[in-house]
Motif scaffolding. Structure first.
Motif, PDB file in Angstrom:
ATOM      1  N   ILE A 163       9.040  -3.320  -6.259  1.00 40.43           N
ATOM      2  CA  ILE A 163       8.978  -4.260  -5.072  1.00 40.43           C
ATOM      3  C   ILE A 163       7.555  -4.553  -4.631  1.00 40.43           C
ATOM      4  O   ILE A 163       7.126  -3.401  -4.108  1.00 40.43           O
ATOM      5  CB  ILE A 163      10.082  -3.865  -4.131  1.00 40.43           C
ATOM      6  CG1 ILE A 163      11.450  -3.435  -4.514  1.00 40.43           C
ATOM      7  CG2 ILE A 163      10.114  -5.019  -2.820  1.00 40.43           C
ATOM      8  CD1 ILE A 163      12.019  -4.737  -5.278  1.00 40.43           C
ATOM      9  N   ALA A 221       6.412  -0.817  -3.678  1.00 42.13           N
ATOM     10  CA  ALA A 221       5.025  -0.925  -3.912  1.00 42.13           C
ATOM     11  C   ALA A 221       4.804  -2.076  -2.878  1.00 42.13           C
ATOM     12  O   ALA A 221       3.983  -3.122  -3.470  1.00 42.13           O
ATOM     13  CB  ALA A 221       4.918  -1.204  -5.055  1.00 42.13           C
ATOM     14  N   LEU A 231      12.678  -8.616  -1.237  1.00 45.21           N
ATOM     15  CA  LEU A 231      13.569  -7.602  -0.733  1.00 45.21           C
ATOM     16  C   LEU A 231      14.125  -7.635   0.637  1.00 45.21           C
ATOM     17  O   LEU A 231      13.588  -7.569   1.475  1.00 45.21           O
ATOM     18  CB  LEU A 231      13.264  -6.282  -1.075  1.00 45.21           C
ATOM     19  CG  LEU A 231      14.169  -5.314  -1.039  1.00 45.21           C
ATOM     20  CD1 LEU A 231      15.011  -5.056  -2.420  1.00 45.21           C
ATOM     21  CD2 LEU A 231      13.698  -3.800  -0.843  1.00 45.21           C
ATOM     22  N   TYR A 244       6.203 -13.187  -2.211  1.00 49.17           N
ATOM     23  CA  TYR A 244       5.455 -14.604  -1.833  1.00 49.17           C
ATOM     24  C   TYR A 244       5.900 -15.557  -3.222  1.00 49.17           C
ATOM     25  O   TYR A 244       6.100 -14.959  -4.464  1.00 49.17           O
ATOM     26  CB  TYR A 244       3.979 -14.421  -1.838  1.00 49.17           C
ATOM     27  CG  TYR A 244       3.655 -14.215  -0.195  1.00 49.17           C
ATOM     28  CD1 TYR A 244       3.721 -15.199   0.843  1.00 49.17           C
ATOM     29  CD2 TYR A 244       3.513 -12.895  -0.043  1.00 49.17           C
ATOM     30  CE1 TYR A 244       3.784 -14.847   2.003  1.00 49.17           C
ATOM     31  CE2 TYR A 244       3.325 -12.500   1.389  1.00 49.17           C
ATOM     32  CZ  TYR A 244       3.507 -13.547   2.226  1.00 49.17           C
ATOM     33  OH  TYR A 244       3.190 -13.355   3.641  1.00 49.17           O
ATOM     34  N   GLY A 250       1.739   3.633  -3.411  1.00 50.80           N
ATOM     35  CA  GLY A 250       0.664   2.860  -2.846  1.00 50.80           C
ATOM     36  C   GLY A 250       0.530   2.639  -1.124  1.00 50.80           C
ATOM     37  O   GLY A 250       1.019   3.664  -0.610  1.00 50.80           O
ATOM     38  N   LEU A 281      -6.979 -14.705  -2.662  1.00 50.39           N
ATOM     39  CA  LEU A 281      -7.053 -14.226  -1.466  1.00 50.39           C
ATOM     40  C   LEU A 281      -7.613 -12.828  -1.205  1.00 50.39           C
ATOM     41  O   LEU A 281      -7.810 -11.961  -2.046  1.00 50.39           O
ATOM     42  CB  LEU A 281      -5.431 -13.989  -0.973  1.00 50.39           C
ATOM     43  CG  LEU A 281      -4.819 -15.180  -0.918  1.00 50.39           C
ATOM     44  CD1 LEU A 281      -3.259 -15.025  -0.549  1.00 50.39           C
ATOM     45  CD2 LEU A 281      -5.139 -16.251   0.149  1.00 50.39           C
ATOM     46  N   THR A 284       9.202  -3.068   3.499  1.00 52.28           N
ATOM     47  CA  THR A 284      10.496  -2.955   3.780  1.00 52.28           C
ATOM     48  C   THR A 284      11.285  -1.752   3.203  1.00 52.28           C
ATOM     49  O   THR A 284      12.022  -1.145   3.943  1.00 52.28           O
ATOM     50  CB  THR A 284      11.115  -4.318   3.171  1.00 52.28           C
ATOM     51  OG1 THR A 284      10.572  -5.376   3.657  1.00 52.28           O
ATOM     52  CG2 THR A 284      12.659  -4.356   3.152  1.00 52.28           C
ATOM     53  N   ILE A 300      -1.410  -4.705  -6.055  1.00 53.06           N
ATOM     54  CA  ILE A 300      -2.073  -3.852  -6.911  1.00 53.06           C
ATOM     55  C   ILE A 300      -1.149  -2.859  -7.381  1.00 53.06           C
ATOM     56  O   ILE A 300      -0.938  -2.659  -8.584  1.00 53.06           O
ATOM     57  CB  ILE A 300      -3.244  -3.383  -6.351  1.00 53.06           C
ATOM     58  CG1 ILE A 300      -4.204  -4.480  -5.750  1.00 53.06           C
ATOM     59  CG2 ILE A 300      -4.023  -2.600  -7.446  1.00 53.06           C
ATOM     60  CD1 ILE A 300      -4.632  -5.430  -6.428  1.00 53.06           C
TER      61      ILE A 300
HETATM   62  C1  FAD Z   1      -3.295 -10.777   0.165  1.00 54.61           C
HETATM   63  C2  FAD Z   1      -3.856  -9.243   0.224  1.00 54.61           C
HETATM   64  C3  FAD Z   1      -5.245  -9.318   0.629  1.00 54.61           C
HETATM   65  C4  FAD Z   1      -5.969  -7.961   0.705  1.00 54.61           C
HETATM   66  N1  FAD Z   1      -7.525  -7.882   0.949  1.00 54.61           N
HETATM   67  C5  FAD Z   1      -8.013  -6.734   0.984  1.00 54.61           C
HETATM   68  C6  FAD Z   1      -9.194  -6.639   1.235  1.00 54.61           C
HETATM   69  O1  FAD Z   1      -9.893  -7.462   1.198  1.00 54.61           O
HETATM   70  N2  FAD Z   1      -9.604  -5.269   1.303  1.00 54.61           N
HETATM   71  C7  FAD Z   1      -9.091  -4.224   1.144  1.00 54.61           C
HETATM   72  O2  FAD Z   1      -9.468  -2.812   1.279  1.00 54.61           O
HETATM   73  N3  FAD Z   1      -7.595  -4.342   0.958  1.00 54.61           N
HETATM   74  C8  FAD Z   1      -7.089  -5.576   0.787  1.00 54.61           C
HETATM   75  N4  FAD Z   1      -5.676  -5.590   0.780  1.00 54.61           N
HETATM   76  C9  FAD Z   1      -5.103  -4.196   0.714  1.00 54.61           C
HETATM   77  C10 FAD Z   1      -5.218  -3.564  -0.586  1.00 54.61           C
HETATM   78  O3  FAD Z   1      -4.682  -4.660  -1.722  1.00 54.61           O
HETATM   79  C11 FAD Z   1      -4.517  -2.621  -0.371  1.00 54.61           C
HETATM   80  O4  FAD Z   1      -4.599  -1.548   0.266  1.00 54.61           O
HETATM   81  C12 FAD Z   1      -4.294  -1.712  -2.058  1.00 54.61           C
HETATM   82  O5  FAD Z   1      -4.704  -2.347  -3.062  1.00 54.61           O
HETATM   83  C13 FAD Z   1      -2.924  -0.897  -2.432  1.00 54.61           C
HETATM   84  O6  FAD Z   1      -2.235  -1.890  -2.703  1.00 54.61           O
HETATM   85  P1  FAD Z   1      -0.494  -2.055  -2.612  1.00 54.61           P
HETATM   86  O7  FAD Z   1      -0.066  -2.743  -3.987  1.00 54.61           O
HETATM   87  O8  FAD Z   1       0.215  -0.854  -2.113  1.00 54.61           O
HETATM   88  O9  FAD Z   1      -0.229  -2.990  -1.465  1.00 54.61           O
HETATM   89  P2  FAD Z   1      -0.510  -4.572  -1.166  1.00 54.61           P
HETATM   90  O10 FAD Z   1      -1.821  -5.032  -2.037  1.00 54.61           O
HETATM   91  O11 FAD Z   1      -0.699  -5.071   0.174  1.00 54.61           O
HETATM   92  O12 FAD Z   1       0.794  -5.373  -1.984  1.00 54.61           O
HETATM   93  C14 FAD Z   1       1.775  -5.387  -1.464  1.00 54.61           C
HETATM   94  C15 FAD Z   1       2.658  -6.350  -2.129  1.00 54.61           C
HETATM   95  O13 FAD Z   1       4.215  -6.299  -1.487  1.00 54.61           O
HETATM   96  C16 FAD Z   1       4.590  -7.681  -1.410  1.00 54.61           C
HETATM   97  N5  FAD Z   1       5.608  -7.481  -0.381  1.00 54.61           N
HETATM   98  C17 FAD Z   1       5.841  -6.977   0.992  1.00 54.61           C
HETATM   99  N6  FAD Z   1       7.242  -6.764   1.255  1.00 54.61           N
HETATM  100  C18 FAD Z   1       7.702  -7.472   0.351  1.00 54.61           C
HETATM  101  C19 FAD Z   1       9.229  -7.501   0.091  1.00 54.61           C
HETATM  102  N7  FAD Z   1       9.944  -7.362   0.939  1.00 54.61           N
HETATM  103  N8  FAD Z   1       9.533  -8.070  -1.054  1.00 54.61           N
HETATM  104  C20 FAD Z   1       8.970  -8.068  -2.173  1.00 54.61           C
HETATM  105  N9  FAD Z   1       7.587  -8.044  -1.864  1.00 54.61           N
HETATM  106  C21 FAD Z   1       7.029  -7.627  -0.827  1.00 54.61           C
HETATM  107  C22 FAD Z   1       3.177  -8.238  -0.626  1.00 54.61           C
HETATM  108  O14 FAD Z   1       3.443  -9.644  -0.513  1.00 54.61           O
HETATM  109  C23 FAD Z   1       2.236  -7.891  -1.503  1.00 54.61           C
HETATM  110  O15 FAD Z   1       1.745  -8.876  -2.372  1.00 54.61           O
HETATM  111  C24 FAD Z   1      -4.995  -6.828   0.559  1.00 54.61           C
HETATM  112  C25 FAD Z   1      -3.711  -6.820   0.362  1.00 54.61           C
HETATM  113  C26 FAD Z   1      -3.101  -8.182   0.327  1.00 54.61           C
HETATM  114  C27 FAD Z   1      -1.591  -8.331  -0.075  1.00 54.61           C
END
Ligand code: FAD
Length: 418
Positions: free
Chosen positions: A10, A155, A127, A36, A291, A43, A161, A14
């Protein structure tokens, strides 16, 4: 036949695609579900991938591709309000350079690699609920559709959520007392394009680096007791922000000059920056977090994305070697929790310095000078963080489905030792 063959991942940020790639390498089929409807191309701002993040990306075969989109950083320079260096941290021997990059470029590389491996990434799949049986878990999405697999991996970022589905009492992110702003300046500044500079000013902290074209880019952290959303921050005219920044950094070198020469169109106000308290429960039944949903050290750590990819790889390794999801998740947590908690605590202390008033800030700068002169070598301070490697090829064994004891996994090993 192995017990765990499929996973619902989910979140398509990244950690989601990185986890799906690691699972694919481990022989487990994964589909990624993103809330999304469109991709996140273009972004986000800049982030840093540290050497330990590159080590984890190397296991996924992505270290070269990621280094190719980054600006290599070979040194961190900490300076006082007069611009005088307090400490210079060179790249640690035997480790790759840290890489500064646009979040959207990293996203494109990780997502592109997942797609190239035939991993499905479905959009407009938010989700909302889960249903678990003895043998499987089913996700229900906002559009009414469902998907079923052996395990479900959250993730889904700092506002997860899945975290709430695992534990309805799970902590929420909260503002850490700072407002984030960033931009570029039209100013010629002496310095290296392979260093990042952190200036502890009299009233606030500012970081900057020289981009490959020589133009400085900066990020400011303004102490603020009041929460401000991104929308609120963006509704304030840039000239008002520049006035506030100018007042805050008056007399600080080179922060004052960077703000005086800021290019107004480049200024981005982000609002309050968040911190996530330690999450007590990372797993329940067939669900687990990876993550930012599990551990989002604040931005002072420069480790958010690197720890996310480390966890993605370690989780896949546990699911590869342990057939019972509850035992695999317990092993994963034991391998990860101590390290991420320690890094988050270190970052929280750095943030406290940034949010401190002028007297406390001056005192802390003095303490830092003393520490550097007496005991704080770069290897001691950063070696265990940046030199970390996951040994993908070594099988995981000897774990049971107990509550995790805090395992000592954060060991600094010189890269030459392997
Ligand atoms: C659009 C965006 C821009 C960012 N820009 C920066 C930045 O400039 N500098 C920085 O240091 N960090 C940034 N971050 C955070 C950074 O990406 C994270 O800290 C790191 O990469 C760990 O990533 P992650 O995949 O755990 O979380 P995230 O990168 O936040 O990804 C989580 C994903 O889960 C999706 N999601 C959330 N809830 C649900 C659900 N209920 N069902 C399905 N999908 C869901 C979100 O839309 C998102 O795409 C950004 C995150 C996003 C989403």
């Amino acid at each position: 036949m192995r017990n765990i063959q499929s996973a619902l991942v989910i979140g398509g940020g990244i950690a989601g695609p990185a986890t799906a790639l690691a699972l694919h390498k481990a022989g487990i089929r994964a589909t990624v579900y993103e809330a999304y409807s469109s991709t996140a191309d273009g972004l986000g701002g800049m982030l840093m991938v540290a050497p330990n993040g590159l080590n984890a990306l190397a296991i996924l075969g992505l270290d070269q591709a990621v280094s190719g989109i980054g600006q290599p950083i070979k040194a961190m320079v900490m300076a006082d309000a007069c611009g005088k260096p307090i400490m210079q941290v060179p790249a640690l021997p035997g480790l790759p350079d840290s890489q500064l990059m646009w979040r959207s470029d990293l996203y494109r590389v990780v997502r592109g690699a997942a797609t190239a491996q035939g991993i499905h990434l479905e959009h407009a799949k938010r989700l909302v609920a889960v249903h678990e049986t003895d043998t499987a878990i089913t996700a229900t999405f906002e559009d009414g559709t469902t998907a079923t697999a052996d395990v479900l991996i959250g993730a889904d970022g700092i506002h997860s959520t899945v975290r709430k589905l695992i534990d309805s009492e799970a902590p929420e992110p909260r503002p850490d007392g700072l407002l984030g702003l960033g931009g570029e300046s039209d100013l010629e500044l002496p310095g290296r394009t392979d260093a990042i500079y952190f200036v502890q000013g009299k009233r606030a902290f500012l970081g900057y680096w020289l981009q490959p074209n020589g133009r400085p880019a900066w990020f400011a952290n303004l102490p603020s007791k009041q929460y401000m959303s991104t929308a609120e921050a963006r509704s304030i005219p840039t000239r008002d922000w520049l006035t506030r920044l100018g007042d805050t950094y008056a007399g600080d070198v080179p922060a004052e000059q960077l703000i005086a020469h800021a290019i107004p169109e480049s200024v981005l106000a982000l609002g309050s920056t968040d911190m996530l308290p330690e999450v007590p429960h990372w797993r329940r039944g067939r669900m687990v977090l990876v993550g930012d949903s599990a551990h989002a050290p604040n931005h002072s750590s420069g480790q958010g994305v690197s720890l996310a990819v480390e966890s993605s790889v370690e989780l896949a390794r546990c699911l590869r070697d342990i057939d019972d999801p509850s035992v695999a998740f317990a092993a994963y947590e034991q391998l990860r929790r101590q390290r991420v908690t320690r890094i988050a605590a270190q970052a929280a202390r750095a943030n406290q310095r940034k949010a401190a008033g002028p007297i406390a800030s001056a005192l802390m700068t003095l303490m830092m000078r003393v520490a550097v002169k007496t005991f704080a070598s770069p290897e001691k301070m950063f070696g265990w963080v940046q030199g970390y490697r996951i040994d993908w090829d070594t099988p995981i064994q000897g774990y049971a489905a107990q509550e995790p004891t805090r395992a000592a996994s954060a060991v600094w090993e010189p890269a030459t030792a392997k």
